[in-house]
Design a protein around this motif. Structure first.
Motif, PDB file in Angstrom:
ATOM      1  N   UNK A 129     -20.506 -19.579  -1.320  1.00  0.00           N
ATOM      2  CA  UNK A 129     -19.171 -19.372  -1.859  1.00  0.00           C
ATOM      3  C   UNK A 129     -18.464 -18.335  -0.992  1.00  0.00           C
ATOM      4  N   UNK A 130     -17.240 -18.614  -0.660  1.00  0.00           N
ATOM      5  CA  UNK A 130     -16.444 -17.677   0.133  1.00  0.00           C
ATOM      6  C   UNK A 130     -15.169 -17.307  -0.619  1.00  0.00           C
ATOM      7  N   UNK A 131     -14.534 -16.283  -0.142  1.00  0.00           N
ATOM      8  CA  UNK A 131     -13.311 -15.803  -0.787  1.00  0.00           C
ATOM      9  C   UNK A 131     -12.125 -16.059   0.144  1.00  0.00           C
ATOM     10  N   UNK A 132     -10.995 -16.304  -0.462  1.00  0.00           N
ATOM     11  CA  UNK A 132      -9.770 -16.559   0.293  1.00  0.00           C
ATOM     12  C   UNK A 132      -8.647 -15.720  -0.307  1.00  0.00           C
ATOM     13  N   UNK A 133      -7.845 -15.115   0.556  1.00  0.00           N
ATOM     14  CA  UNK A 133      -6.774 -14.207   0.112  1.00  0.00           C
ATOM     15  C   UNK A 133      -5.373 -14.769   0.351  1.00  0.00           C
ATOM     16  N   UNK A 134      -5.250 -16.065   0.460  1.00  0.00           N
ATOM     17  CA  UNK A 134      -3.928 -16.654   0.733  1.00  0.00           C
ATOM     18  C   UNK A 134      -2.913 -16.320  -0.365  1.00  0.00           C
ATOM     19  N   UNK A 135      -3.385 -16.172  -1.582  1.00  0.00           N
ATOM     20  CA  UNK A 135      -2.473 -15.796  -2.676  1.00  0.00           C
ATOM     21  C   UNK A 135      -1.858 -14.418  -2.430  1.00  0.00           C
ATOM     22  N   UNK A 136      -2.646 -13.520  -1.852  1.00  0.00           N
ATOM     23  CA  UNK A 136      -2.143 -12.181  -1.546  1.00  0.00           C
ATOM     24  C   UNK A 136      -0.997 -12.272  -0.552  1.00  0.00           C
ATOM     25  N   UNK A 137      -1.168 -13.067   0.495  1.00  0.00           N
ATOM     26  CA  UNK A 137      -0.115 -13.194   1.517  1.00  0.00           C
ATOM     27  C   UNK A 137       1.131 -13.848   0.929  1.00  0.00           C
ATOM     28  N   UNK A 138       0.946 -14.766  -0.017  1.00  0.00           N
ATOM     29  CA  UNK A 138       2.096 -15.381  -0.691  1.00  0.00           C
ATOM     30  C   UNK A 138       2.878 -14.339  -1.494  1.00  0.00           C
ATOM     31  N   UNK A 139       2.143 -13.467  -2.191  1.00  0.00           N
ATOM     32  CA  UNK A 139       2.805 -12.411  -2.971  1.00  0.00           C
ATOM     33  C   UNK A 139       3.604 -11.499  -2.046  1.00  0.00           C
ATOM     34  N   UNK A 140       2.995 -11.093  -0.937  1.00  0.00           N
ATOM     35  CA  UNK A 140       3.701 -10.218  -0.001  1.00  0.00           C
ATOM     36  C   UNK A 140       4.955 -10.894   0.537  1.00  0.00           C
ATOM     37  N   UNK A 141       4.835 -12.165   0.868  1.00  0.00           N
ATOM     38  CA  UNK A 141       5.989 -12.911   1.384  1.00  0.00           C
ATOM     39  C   UNK A 141       7.103 -12.983   0.340  1.00  0.00           C
ATOM     40  N   UNK A 142       6.738 -13.274  -0.895  1.00  0.00           N
ATOM     41  CA  UNK A 142       7.731 -13.383  -1.974  1.00  0.00           C
ATOM     42  C   UNK A 142       8.424 -12.045  -2.256  1.00  0.00           C
ATOM     43  N   UNK A 143       7.734 -10.960  -1.998  1.00  0.00           N
ATOM     44  CA  UNK A 143       8.299  -9.623  -2.239  1.00  0.00           C
ATOM     45  C   UNK A 143       8.903  -9.013  -0.980  1.00  0.00           C
ATOM     46  N   UNK A 144       8.954  -9.809   0.100  1.00  0.00           N
ATOM     47  CA  UNK A 144       9.460  -9.314   1.382  1.00  0.00           C
ATOM     48  C   UNK A 144       8.763  -8.021   1.797  1.00  0.00           C
ATOM     49  N   UNK A 145       7.460  -8.006   1.629  1.00  0.00           N
ATOM     50  CA  UNK A 145       6.650  -6.832   1.941  1.00  0.00           C
ATOM     51  C   UNK A 145       5.751  -7.152   3.126  1.00  0.00           C
ATOM     52  N   UNK A 146       5.700  -6.256   4.085  1.00  0.00           N
ATOM     53  CA  UNK A 146       4.858  -6.454   5.254  1.00  0.00           C
ATOM     54  C   UNK A 146       3.447  -5.939   4.974  1.00  0.00           C
ATOM     55  N   UNK A 147       2.495  -6.462   5.730  1.00  0.00           N
ATOM     56  CA  UNK A 147       1.103  -6.041   5.552  1.00  0.00           C
ATOM     57  C   UNK A 147       0.944  -4.543   5.756  1.00  0.00           C
ATOM     58  N   UNK A 148       1.631  -3.997   6.727  1.00  0.00           N
ATOM     59  CA  UNK A 148       1.535  -2.565   6.997  1.00  0.00           C
ATOM     60  C   UNK A 148       2.082  -1.751   5.825  1.00  0.00           C
ATOM     61  N   UNK A 149       3.079  -2.282   5.137  1.00  0.00           N
ATOM     62  CA  UNK A 149       3.624  -1.603   3.946  1.00  0.00           C
ATOM     63  C   UNK A 149       2.593  -1.604   2.829  1.00  0.00           C
ATOM     64  N   UNK A 150       1.882  -2.731   2.670  1.00  0.00           N
ATOM     65  CA  UNK A 150       0.809  -2.789   1.674  1.00  0.00           C
ATOM     66  C   UNK A 150      -0.279  -1.787   2.032  1.00  0.00           C
ATOM     67  N   UNK A 151      -0.635  -1.735   3.302  1.00  0.00           N
ATOM     68  CA  UNK A 151      -1.674  -0.815   3.754  1.00  0.00           C
ATOM     69  C   UNK A 151      -1.339   0.622   3.370  1.00  0.00           C
ATOM     70  N   UNK A 152      -0.124   1.022   3.638  1.00  0.00           N
ATOM     71  CA  UNK A 152       0.291   2.395   3.333  1.00  0.00           C
ATOM     72  C   UNK A 152       0.391   2.636   1.826  1.00  0.00           C
ATOM     73  N   UNK A 153       0.973   1.688   1.103  1.00  0.00           N
ATOM     74  CA  UNK A 153       1.169   1.864  -0.338  1.00  0.00           C
ATOM     75  C   UNK A 153      -0.163   1.877  -1.094  1.00  0.00           C
ATOM     76  N   UNK A 154      -1.086   1.021  -0.695  1.00  0.00           N
ATOM     77  CA  UNK A 154      -2.376   0.932  -1.377  1.00  0.00           C
ATOM     78  C   UNK A 154      -3.391   1.924  -0.818  1.00  0.00           C
TER      79      UNK A 154
END
Length: 65
Positions: A1-26
């Motif tokens: 069994x493997x894990x997939x994070x595509x839902x996370x990238x969809x959320x970021x896209x919908x919120x106009x949030x960049x990965x680097x912004x998530x990195x800093x905020x989280x």
């Protein structure tokens, strides 16, 4: 069994949030962000930080394949 994070990238896209912004905020490292991008294991602590930052649940950001 493997894990997939595509839902996370969809959320970021919908919120106009960049990965680097998530990195800093989280307060997660670039290495963890890279692991997420490669659908690799990350700790539940990391998942919790991301969910708290995005105000969502684990179901909203990952799925098992």
């Amino acid at each position: 069994m493997s894990v997939e994070y595509s839902k996370l990238w969809d959320i970021l896209k919908n919120r106009n949030m960049k990965k680097i912004e998530l990195q800093k905020a989280a307060k997660i490292s670039g290495n963890i962000l890279a692991r997420l991008g490669n659908n690799e294991y990350v700790s539940m602590e990391t998942i919790e930080k991301i969910c708290r930052t995005l105000d969502c649940s684990a179901d909203d950001i990952l799925q098992f394949k």
